[in-house]
Write a protein that holds these residues in place. Structure first.
Motif, PDB file in Angstrom:
ATOM      1  N   ALA A 288       0.839  -1.201   0.000  1.00 45.60           N
ATOM      2  CA  ALA A 288       0.000   0.000   0.000  1.00 45.60           C
ATOM      3  C   ALA A 288       0.876   1.253   0.000  1.00 45.60           C
ATOM      4  O   ALA A 288       0.581   2.226  -0.704  1.00 45.60           O
ATOM      5  CB  ALA A 288      -0.933   0.003   1.214  1.00 45.60           C
ATOM      6  N   PHE A 289       1.953   1.229   0.766  1.00 47.25           N
ATOM      7  CA  PHE A 289       2.900   2.352   0.798  1.00 47.25           C
ATOM      8  C   PHE A 289       3.522   2.577  -0.577  1.00 47.25           C
ATOM      9  O   PHE A 289       3.577   3.710  -1.069  1.00 47.25           O
ATOM     10  CB  PHE A 289       3.991   2.077   1.831  1.00 47.25           C
ATOM     11  N   LEU A 290       3.958   1.500  -1.216  1.00 45.87           N
ATOM     12  CA  LEU A 290       4.575   1.627  -2.539  1.00 45.87           C
ATOM     13  C   LEU A 290       3.588   2.169  -3.570  1.00 45.87           C
ATOM     14  O   LEU A 290       3.949   3.015  -4.398  1.00 45.87           O
ATOM     15  CB  LEU A 290       5.135   0.280  -2.995  1.00 45.87           C
ATOM     16  N   LYS A 291       2.340   1.709  -3.524  1.00 47.85           N
ATOM     17  CA  LYS A 291       1.324   2.221  -4.446  1.00 47.85           C
ATOM     18  C   LYS A 291       1.074   3.700  -4.214  1.00 47.85           C
ATOM     19  O   LYS A 291       0.927   4.467  -5.165  1.00 47.85           O
ATOM     20  CB  LYS A 291       0.027   1.438  -4.282  1.00 47.85           C
ATOM     21  N   ASP A 292       1.024   4.106  -2.936  1.00 48.50           N
ATOM     22  CA  ASP A 292       0.808   5.511  -2.613  1.00 48.50           C
ATOM     23  C   ASP A 292       1.971   6.372  -3.107  1.00 48.50           C
ATOM     24  O   ASP A 292       1.760   7.441  -3.682  1.00 48.50           O
ATOM     25  CB  ASP A 292       0.622   5.679  -1.106  1.00 48.50           C
ATOM     26  N   GLN A 293       3.192   5.900  -2.911  1.00 46.35           N
ATOM     27  CA  GLN A 293       4.363   6.646  -3.365  1.00 46.35           C
ATOM     28  C   GLN A 293       4.386   6.746  -4.892  1.00 46.35           C
ATOM     29  O   GLN A 293       4.724   7.789  -5.449  1.00 46.35           O
ATOM     30  CB  GLN A 293       5.654   5.972  -2.866  1.00 46.35           C
ATOM     31  N   SER A 294       4.016   5.659  -5.551  1.00 44.52           N
ATOM     32  CA  SER A 294       3.969   5.658  -7.010  1.00 44.52           C
ATOM     33  C   SER A 294       2.931   6.666  -7.515  1.00 44.52           C
ATOM     34  O   SER A 294       3.196   7.425  -8.456  1.00 44.52           O
ATOM     35  CB  SER A 294       3.627   4.261  -7.511  1.00 44.52           C
ATOM     36  N   LYS A 295       1.765   6.668  -6.870  1.00 46.42           N
ATOM     37  CA  LYS A 295       0.717   7.609  -7.256  1.00 46.42           C
ATOM     38  C   LYS A 295       1.188   9.051  -7.086  1.00 46.42           C
ATOM     39  O   LYS A 295       0.999   9.884  -7.983  1.00 46.42           O
ATOM     40  CB  LYS A 295      -0.525   7.371  -6.407  1.00 46.42           C
ATOM     41  N   LYS A 296       1.833   9.351  -5.963  1.00 47.07           N
ATOM     42  CA  LYS A 296       2.341  10.703  -5.723  1.00 47.07           C
ATOM     43  C   LYS A 296       3.376  11.089  -6.774  1.00 47.07           C
ATOM     44  O   LYS A 296       3.384  12.216  -7.272  1.00 47.07           O
ATOM     45  CB  LYS A 296       2.953  10.803  -4.325  1.00 47.07           C
ATOM     46  N   HIS A 297       4.235  10.146  -7.120  1.00 49.68           N
ATOM     47  CA  HIS A 297       5.269  10.416  -8.131  1.00 49.68           C
ATOM     48  C   HIS A 297       4.622  10.722  -9.484  1.00 49.68           C
ATOM     49  O   HIS A 297       4.994  11.693 -10.147  1.00 49.68           O
ATOM     50  CB  HIS A 297       6.218   9.226  -8.243  1.00 49.68           C
ATOM     51  N   TRP A 298       3.656   9.891  -9.906  1.00 49.14           N
ATOM     52  CA  TRP A 298       2.974  10.113 -11.183  1.00 49.14           C
ATOM     53  C   TRP A 298       2.298  11.472 -11.202  1.00 49.14           C
ATOM     54  O   TRP A 298       2.339  12.180 -12.202  1.00 49.14           O
ATOM     55  CB  TRP A 298       1.941   9.016 -11.424  1.00 49.14           C
ATOM     56  N   GLU A 299       1.650  11.833 -10.080  1.00 50.97           N
ATOM     57  CA  GLU A 299       0.959  13.116 -10.016  1.00 50.97           C
ATOM     58  C   GLU A 299       1.944  14.282 -10.112  1.00 50.97           C
ATOM     59  O   GLU A 299       1.662  15.284 -10.762  1.00 50.97           O
ATOM     60  CB  GLU A 299       0.136  13.214  -8.734  1.00 50.97           C
ATOM     61  N   GLU A 300       3.109  14.143  -9.476  1.00 52.30           N
ATOM     62  CA  GLU A 300       4.125  15.201  -9.536  1.00 52.30           C
ATOM     63  C   GLU A 300       4.699  15.339 -10.940  1.00 52.30           C
ATOM     64  O   GLU A 300       4.881  16.441 -11.448  1.00 52.30           O
ATOM     65  CB  GLU A 300       5.256  14.911  -8.556  1.00 52.30           C
ATOM     66  N   VAL A 301       4.976  14.220 -11.567  1.00 57.39           N
ATOM     67  CA  VAL A 301       5.642  14.236 -12.867  1.00 57.39           C
ATOM     68  C   VAL A 301       4.673  14.542 -14.006  1.00 57.39           C
ATOM     69  O   VAL A 301       4.980  15.352 -14.882  1.00 57.39           O
ATOM     70  CB  VAL A 301       6.372  12.891 -13.122  1.00 57.39           C
ATOM     71  N   PHE A 302       3.500  13.910 -13.983  1.00 52.67           N
ATOM     72  CA  PHE A 302       2.598  13.991 -15.127  1.00 52.67           C
ATOM     73  C   PHE A 302       1.308  14.771 -14.867  1.00 52.67           C
ATOM     74  O   PHE A 302       0.556  15.025 -15.786  1.00 52.67           O
ATOM     75  CB  PHE A 302       2.232  12.590 -15.612  1.00 52.67           C
ATOM     76  N   GLY A 303       1.029  15.090 -13.618  1.00 50.74           N
ATOM     77  CA  GLY A 303      -0.208  15.790 -13.279  1.00 50.74           C
ATOM     78  C   GLY A 303      -1.316  14.830 -12.906  1.00 50.74           C
ATOM     79  O   GLY A 303      -1.253  13.636 -13.194  1.00 50.74           O
ATOM     80  N   THR A 304      -2.348  15.359 -12.277  1.00 52.34           N
ATOM     81  CA  THR A 304      -3.420  14.499 -11.783  1.00 52.34           C
ATOM     82  C   THR A 304      -4.297  13.948 -12.898  1.00 52.34           C
ATOM     83  O   THR A 304      -4.905  12.902 -12.742  1.00 52.34           O
ATOM     84  CB  THR A 304      -4.293  15.253 -10.765  1.00 52.34           C
ATOM     85  N   GLY A 305      -4.391  14.615 -14.029  1.00 57.09           N
ATOM     86  CA  GLY A 305      -5.200  14.118 -15.145  1.00 57.09           C
ATOM     87  C   GLY A 305      -4.714  12.788 -15.658  1.00 57.09           C
ATOM     88  O   GLY A 305      -5.508  11.923 -16.029  1.00 57.09           O
ATOM     89  N   VAL A 306      -3.422  12.597 -15.666  1.00 57.46           N
ATOM     90  CA  VAL A 306      -2.851  11.345 -16.138  1.00 57.46           C
ATOM     91  C   VAL A 306      -3.235  10.204 -15.202  1.00 57.46           C
ATOM     92  O   VAL A 306      -3.534   9.104 -15.641  1.00 57.46           O
ATOM     93  CB  VAL A 306      -1.308  11.444 -16.260  1.00 57.46           C
ATOM     94  N   MET A 307      -3.287  10.485 -13.906  1.00 59.98           N
ATOM     95  CA  MET A 307      -3.687   9.450 -12.960  1.00 59.98           C
ATOM     96  C   MET A 307      -5.115   9.009 -13.214  1.00 59.98           C
ATOM     97  O   MET A 307      -5.428   7.828 -13.154  1.00 59.98           O
ATOM     98  CB  MET A 307      -3.540   9.936 -11.510  1.00 59.98           C
TER      99      MET A 307
END
Length: 51
Positions: free
Chosen positions: A24-43
């Protein structure tokens, strides 16, 4: 402090990882990274692909 601090348990001699919490921690960190790099729309688009 992280809400996932219970993922790693240390009893003074041994370190144990609670795998479900660690994942769960790794998924959360991955989500935060994607949002930082690509923005929330990509998520949102990525979640649509996972269905």
């Amino acid at each position: 402090m992280s809400s996932y601090k219970d993922a790693i348990v240390y009893d003074g001699q041994h370190t144990m990882i609670i795998e479900e919490r660690w994942q769960a921690f790794l998924k959360d960190q991955s989500k935060k990274h994607w949002e930082e790099v690509f923005g929330t729309g990509v998520m949102r688009d990525r979640k649509a692909l996972e269905r």
